[in-house]
Every structure is written in C-alpha cells, then in structure tokens.
Design a protein around this motif. Structure first.
Motif, short mmCIF file in Angstrom:
data_model
loop_
_atom_site.label_atom_id
_atom_site.label_comp_id
_atom_site.label_asym_id
_atom_site.label_seq_id
_atom_site.Cartn_x
_atom_site.Cartn_y
_atom_site.Cartn_z
N LEU A 97 6.57 13.72 -11.30
CA LEU A 97 6.43 13.08 -9.99
C LEU A 97 5.38 11.99 -10.02
N GLU A 98 4.33 12.20 -10.78
CA GLU A 98 3.28 11.17 -10.94
C GLU A 98 3.86 9.92 -11.62
N SER A 104 7.60 3.66 -8.79
CA SER A 104 7.86 3.20 -7.43
C SER A 104 6.87 2.12 -7.00
N ALA A 105 5.67 2.16 -7.55
CA ALA A 105 4.64 1.18 -7.20
C ALA A 105 4.81 -0.15 -7.93
N CYS A 106 5.88 -0.30 -8.69
CA CYS A 106 6.11 -1.54 -9.43
C CYS A 106 6.07 -2.73 -8.48
N PRO A 107 5.36 -3.78 -8.87
CA PRO A 107 5.30 -4.95 -8.00
C PRO A 107 6.67 -5.61 -7.83
N LYS A 112 3.71 -7.60 -4.33
CA LYS A 112 3.48 -6.43 -3.50
C LYS A 112 4.18 -5.22 -4.10
N PRO A 113 3.54 -4.03 -4.07
CA PRO A 113 4.21 -2.84 -4.58
C PRO A 113 5.53 -2.61 -3.85
N GLY A 114 6.58 -2.33 -4.63
CA GLY A 114 7.90 -2.19 -4.05
C GLY A 114 8.09 -0.92 -3.24
N SER A 115 7.44 0.17 -3.66
CA SER A 115 7.64 1.48 -3.03
C SER A 115 9.11 1.84 -2.92
#
Length: 130
Positions: A97-98, A104-107, A112-115
């Motif tokens: 999960l980490e 998920s935080a990939c720019p 900006k982080p994509g989430s």
C-alpha cells in the motif's frame, strides 16, 4: 507476499492525458517513477514493472468456434485501461500500500501530484482451494 500494483486510466481519455504532458512534465514523471523503481530494487522487492502503450496498441482475443483466434483492436471493455504495473514481493500488505501511494503521488501535468487511483492485488502462491 507478491502484489500487483496497477495504474489505470480512462481509455477514452488516454490520448488527451498524454498530450497534456509537456516534455518537462514527462521528465519529472519519469524521474519520480525511476526513483520509486530504484527504491523497490534496492530493497529487494522488485519482481517486474512496465508502463504500457495505451488503448491503440491493445488487441482483444477470443477463441473462435473453429479454434482460431478472433482478434479485435482495442480493449475488451469500455472504461479504464491498464497504463502500467509493478509486481513486487514485499513483507506485508502495508508495504504494498505504501508503494501504491508513492505511485499515486506521481507528478502530472504542471508537476502537481496526480493522486490517481492505484489498485493493489495480492498474487497468491496457488489458486484458492488448491
């Protein structure tokens, strides 16, 4: 335990999403992913990972009545398509999960982080019930 960590994108938005990345945005995205891949490798968790080419490269295959493959261009189902994946062998689900959260935080465009949503699938050693 092995896990498949998947990034999915809307198939009908693939071209527009890819076009929204400038050359600099792409370099930032690749730097983020390369750093994540390096960490997974250094920790001995890496099994495999690939970015995929989008819906225009997908073929859907079904067995024909004559035993010959019936091939169609594009994904089998409308909706999201697999954009890329990691196959990791980690000590716990929490670690999987980490890793997924880092993916998920990939720019995205503009840095900006994509989430973006990232799926985590356990990969059992054998099918259930066997």
């Amino acid at each position: 335990m092995k896990y498949m960590i998947q990034m999915n994108v809307p198939a009908d938005e693939w071209d527009a999403v890819m076009a929204s990345y400038s050359k600099d945005d792409m370099q930032v995205m690749f730097a983020h992913m390369n750093a994540l891949n390096a960490e997974i490798t250094e920790r001995g968790e890496w099994v495999d990972a690939q970015g995929l080419g989008g819906p225009s490269r997908v073929k859907t295959v079904r067995a024909g009545a004559d035993g010959q493959p019936q091939v169609a261009d594009g994904p089998a189902h409308a909706g999201h398509i697999l954009a890329g994946y990691w196959l990791v062998d980690v000590a716990s689900e929490d670690r999987a999960l980490e890793i997924a959260a880092r993916a998920s935080a990939c720019p995205g465009p503009g840095g900006k982080p994509g989430s973006d949503p990232v799926e985590v699938h356990p990969v059992p050693d054998a099918p259930e019930g066997v």
